[in-house]
Design a protein around this motif. Sequence first.
Motif, PDB file in Angstrom:
ATOM      1  N   MET A 245     -74.475 -42.131  16.903  1.00  0.00           N
ATOM      2  CA  MET A 245     -73.855 -42.974  17.921  1.00  0.00           C
ATOM      3  C   MET A 245     -72.347 -42.778  17.968  1.00  0.00           C
ATOM      4  SD  MET A 245     -76.072 -46.539  17.954  1.00  0.00           S
ATOM      5  CE  MET A 245     -75.514 -47.087  16.351  1.00  0.00           C
ATOM      6  N   LEU A 246     -71.714 -42.658  16.827  1.00  0.00           N
ATOM      7  CA  LEU A 246     -70.267 -42.446  16.807  1.00  0.00           C
ATOM      8  C   LEU A 246     -69.892 -41.120  17.470  1.00  0.00           C
ATOM      9  CD1 LEU A 246     -69.487 -43.716  13.194  1.00  0.00           C
ATOM     10  CD2 LEU A 246     -68.577 -44.696  15.317  1.00  0.00           C
ATOM     11  N   LEU A 247     -70.645 -40.077  17.184  1.00  0.00           N
ATOM     12  CA  LEU A 247     -70.359 -38.762  17.767  1.00  0.00           C
ATOM     13  C   LEU A 247     -70.554 -38.778  19.282  1.00  0.00           C
ATOM     14  CD1 LEU A 247     -72.024 -36.545  15.020  1.00  0.00           C
ATOM     15  CD2 LEU A 247     -69.578 -36.671  15.532  1.00  0.00           C
ATOM     16  N   GLN A 248     -71.541 -39.509  19.742  1.00  0.00           N
ATOM     17  CA  GLN A 248     -71.782 -39.609  21.184  1.00  0.00           C
ATOM     18  C   GLN A 248     -70.744 -40.516  21.850  1.00  0.00           C
ATOM     19  OE1 GLN A 248     -74.031 -37.793  22.734  1.00  0.00           O
ATOM     20  NE2 GLN A 248     -76.070 -37.965  21.876  1.00  0.00           N
ATOM     21  N   HIS A 249     -70.520 -41.674  21.242  1.00  0.00           N
ATOM     22  CA  HIS A 249     -69.637 -42.682  21.830  1.00  0.00           C
ATOM     23  C   HIS A 249     -68.188 -42.183  21.902  1.00  0.00           C
ATOM     24  CE1 HIS A 249     -68.982 -46.727  23.223  1.00  0.00           C
ATOM     25  NE2 HIS A 249     -68.116 -47.015  22.270  1.00  0.00           N
ATOM     26  N   GLN A 307     -80.562 -35.122  15.825  1.00  0.00           N
ATOM     27  CA  GLN A 307     -79.781 -35.468  17.011  1.00  0.00           C
ATOM     28  C   GLN A 307     -78.284 -35.499  16.695  1.00  0.00           C
ATOM     29  OE1 GLN A 307     -81.116 -38.555  19.755  1.00  0.00           O
ATOM     30  NE2 GLN A 307     -83.005 -38.750  18.586  1.00  0.00           N
ATOM     31  N   ALA A 308     -77.948 -36.013  15.519  1.00  0.00           N
ATOM     32  CA  ALA A 308     -76.545 -36.057  15.124  1.00  0.00           C
ATOM     33  C   ALA A 308     -75.991 -34.657  14.901  1.00  0.00           C
ATOM     34  CB  ALA A 308     -76.385 -36.902  13.856  1.00  0.00           C
ATOM     35  N   LEU A 309     -76.803 -33.764  14.360  1.00  0.00           N
ATOM     36  CA  LEU A 309     -76.362 -32.377  14.168  1.00  0.00           C
ATOM     37  C   LEU A 309     -76.058 -31.708  15.507  1.00  0.00           C
ATOM     38  CD1 LEU A 309     -78.805 -31.273  11.327  1.00  0.00           C
ATOM     39  CD2 LEU A 309     -76.302 -31.396  11.155  1.00  0.00           C
ATOM     40  N   ILE A 310     -76.858 -32.021  16.504  1.00  0.00           N
ATOM     41  CA  ILE A 310     -76.605 -31.486  17.844  1.00  0.00           C
ATOM     42  C   ILE A 310     -75.284 -32.032  18.383  1.00  0.00           C
ATOM     43  CG2 ILE A 310     -77.420 -31.517  20.239  1.00  0.00           C
ATOM     44  CD1 ILE A 310     -80.308 -31.606  19.021  1.00  0.00           C
ATOM     45  N   ALA A 311     -75.095 -33.347  18.250  1.00  0.00           N
ATOM     46  CA  ALA A 311     -73.841 -33.952  18.708  1.00  0.00           C
ATOM     47  C   ALA A 311     -72.651 -33.385  17.951  1.00  0.00           C
ATOM     48  CB  ALA A 311     -73.909 -35.469  18.543  1.00  0.00           C
ATOM     49  N   ALA A 312     -72.847 -33.079  16.665  1.00  0.00           N
ATOM     50  CA  ALA A 312     -71.757 -32.524  15.860  1.00  0.00           C
ATOM     51  C   ALA A 312     -71.356 -31.136  16.344  1.00  0.00           C
ATOM     52  CB  ALA A 312     -72.176 -32.475  14.396  1.00  0.00           C
ATOM     53  N   HIS A 314     -71.427 -30.098  19.404  1.00  0.00           N
ATOM     54  CA  HIS A 314     -70.579 -30.315  20.579  1.00  0.00           C
ATOM     55  C   HIS A 314     -69.192 -30.784  20.169  1.00  0.00           C
ATOM     56  CE1 HIS A 314     -73.649 -29.515  23.521  1.00  0.00           C
ATOM     57  NE2 HIS A 314     -74.454 -30.454  23.036  1.00  0.00           N
ATOM     58  N   ALA A 315     -69.140 -31.636  19.131  1.00  0.00           N
ATOM     59  CA  ALA A 315     -67.852 -32.165  18.688  1.00  0.00           C
ATOM     60  C   ALA A 315     -66.976 -31.076  18.070  1.00  0.00           C
ATOM     61  CB  ALA A 315     -68.079 -33.294  17.685  1.00  0.00           C
ATOM     62  N   ARG A 316     -67.603 -30.098  17.431  1.00  0.00           N
ATOM     63  CA  ARG A 316     -66.835 -29.019  16.792  1.00  0.00           C
ATOM     64  C   ARG A 316     -66.263 -28.047  17.812  1.00  0.00           C
ATOM     65  NH1 ARG A 316     -71.424 -28.833  13.255  1.00  0.00           N
ATOM     66  NH2 ARG A 316     -70.948 -29.784  11.222  1.00  0.00           N
ATOM     67  N   ALA A 317     -66.951 -27.865  18.916  1.00  0.00           N
ATOM     68  CA  ALA A 317     -66.557 -26.848  19.900  1.00  0.00           C
ATOM     69  C   ALA A 317     -65.257 -27.253  20.587  1.00  0.00           C
ATOM     70  CB  ALA A 317     -67.666 -26.664  20.930  1.00  0.00           C
ATOM     71  N   ALA A 320     -66.516 -25.629  26.279  1.00  0.00           N
ATOM     72  CA  ALA A 320     -67.931 -25.378  26.559  1.00  0.00           C
ATOM     73  C   ALA A 320     -68.320 -23.964  26.170  1.00  0.00           C
ATOM     74  CB  ALA A 320     -68.216 -25.623  28.036  1.00  0.00           C
ATOM     75  N   ALA A 321     -67.413 -23.021  26.417  1.00  0.00           N
ATOM     76  CA  ALA A 321     -67.703 -21.617  26.087  1.00  0.00           C
ATOM     77  C   ALA A 321     -67.785 -21.388  24.585  1.00  0.00           C
ATOM     78  CB  ALA A 321     -66.623 -20.720  26.697  1.00  0.00           C
ATOM     79  N   ASP A 322     -67.149 -22.259  23.817  1.00  0.00           N
ATOM     80  CA  ASP A 322     -67.111 -22.117  22.360  1.00  0.00           C
ATOM     81  C   ASP A 322     -68.318 -22.764  21.680  1.00  0.00           C
ATOM     82  OD1 ASP A 322     -65.843 -21.410  19.891  1.00  0.00           O
ATOM     83  OD2 ASP A 322     -65.217 -23.492  19.661  1.00  0.00           O
ATOM     84  N   THR A 323     -69.197 -23.390  22.452  1.00  0.00           N
ATOM     85  CA  THR A 323     -70.335 -24.127  21.888  1.00  0.00           C
ATOM     86  C   THR A 323     -71.397 -23.169  21.354  1.00  0.00           C
ATOM     87  OG1 THR A 323     -69.950 -25.886  23.498  1.00  0.00           O
ATOM     88  CG2 THR A 323     -72.072 -25.880  22.367  1.00  0.00           C
ATOM     89  N   ASP A 324     -71.919 -23.476  20.169  1.00  0.00           N
ATOM     90  CA  ASP A 324     -72.962 -22.655  19.542  1.00  0.00           C
ATOM     91  C   ASP A 324     -74.322 -23.093  20.069  1.00  0.00           C
ATOM     92  OD1 ASP A 324     -74.661 -21.203  17.965  1.00  0.00           O
ATOM     93  OD2 ASP A 324     -73.745 -21.762  16.057  1.00  0.00           O
TER      94      ASP A 324
END
Length: 424
Positions: A245-249, A307-312, A314-317, A320-324
């Motif tokens: 939730m924190l990563l999404q919010h 789900q949190a790993l997926i959000a993480a 996005h947070a690291r990128a 958009a082009a840098d997203t794994d």
Amino acid sequence: MEPIEVVWRDEWGRLLALLVAQTRRLDLAEDALADAFERAARSWPDAGMPDNPPAWLMTAAKRRVLDRLRAEAVAAKKQPLLAVEEVKRLEGLGRDTPLVPRGTRPAGSDDLLRLVLLAAHPALSQEAGAALTLRLVLGVSTADIARLFLVPEPTMAARLTRARKKVVAAGVPLAIPDDEVLPQRLETVARVAYLAFTAGYAPGSGEGVLRAELSGEAIRLVHLVRATGRAAADNSALQALLALMLLQHARRDARVGADGSLVLLPEQDRSTWHRDEIDEGMALLGELVGTRGVTLESALAAEYVLQALIAAEHARATSAADTDWLTIADYYRQLEDLTGSPVVRLNRAVAVAEAGDLTGALGLLDGLEEALPHSHRLPAVRAELLARAGRHTEAVAAFDLAIERCANARERQQLAARRNRVAT
């Protein structure tokens, strides 16, 4: 925020939990505490805030409970002795248990946990449990809950009344379950919080694309529950959910444009993401993955971790082009294997497409119509992928279906704009 509002936000759940524990009457406790806050709102501006606001409120609420019990004793002609004895019992409660001021460790943590578990009892549907939890534990008004769930206030008031009655009729004890049952009950709390968060993060209807207040309340609920004791703090489902939730919010400000429109992830201004919340979410996630791995003691915890790993990711990128996307697609594959959810497969298809496999992504959508017959997101994703594949006529038809099904005004506007771009 006004001082009385701060006290309401910080103390409502704890005070109600103490009152319920002492009175064993959910209806009386809730009404009495609301009345105490109403009296405070009238008197504090002129008289000044007392040295110990929670104690003032508790005293006022107890007096209100006693007034109600005395009135019931008068009316209860058939059982006068029982009613009188109950009044005597209430008159002696709490005299040796003074409340501590705000800012110290809350007293009555066990009572608060009991209230949380009561509101999120499995006897209730998750929707009813979410609404009742917001009302009882966080003190959100009925009017605000109705607004957050996009229903009229009388409808929500009726739902809350039915939920309270169902809890009472089910004979739900105001007690903390034993160690064998408590983890499952805490997971019920996690599911309720997740439902409330999702209702705010991705509302299915209405005008807005985001109800950040509701998502924020869901986060506050999990923080509050985890502070009640070691069992809740160590519960991996609650910890993983809080990280998710924190990563999404953290992205809330970037998701809404100046005109209220939905801003998709590739176009978001990442400088507006809340880095402090991302750091907190990353730390919580790191504790889980680093010490236990993704395979945890429950399927729900593993689901939230993935789900949190997926959000993480996005947070690291940094863009958009840098997203794994390959890693994200693999997390979605694991999540689909774990849950079998058609919604997860839909999200997996998006990730696979972003990773460069357009044909594979379209193949993942096959068969989902039966599982998601009313979803507007399925035809919206199909339309986007068909447009990328150059199949514009099919894409326009899919956009039309998505627009027809979509109940959110802002999303409909965006879908219409995308359809028009493909059609021209």
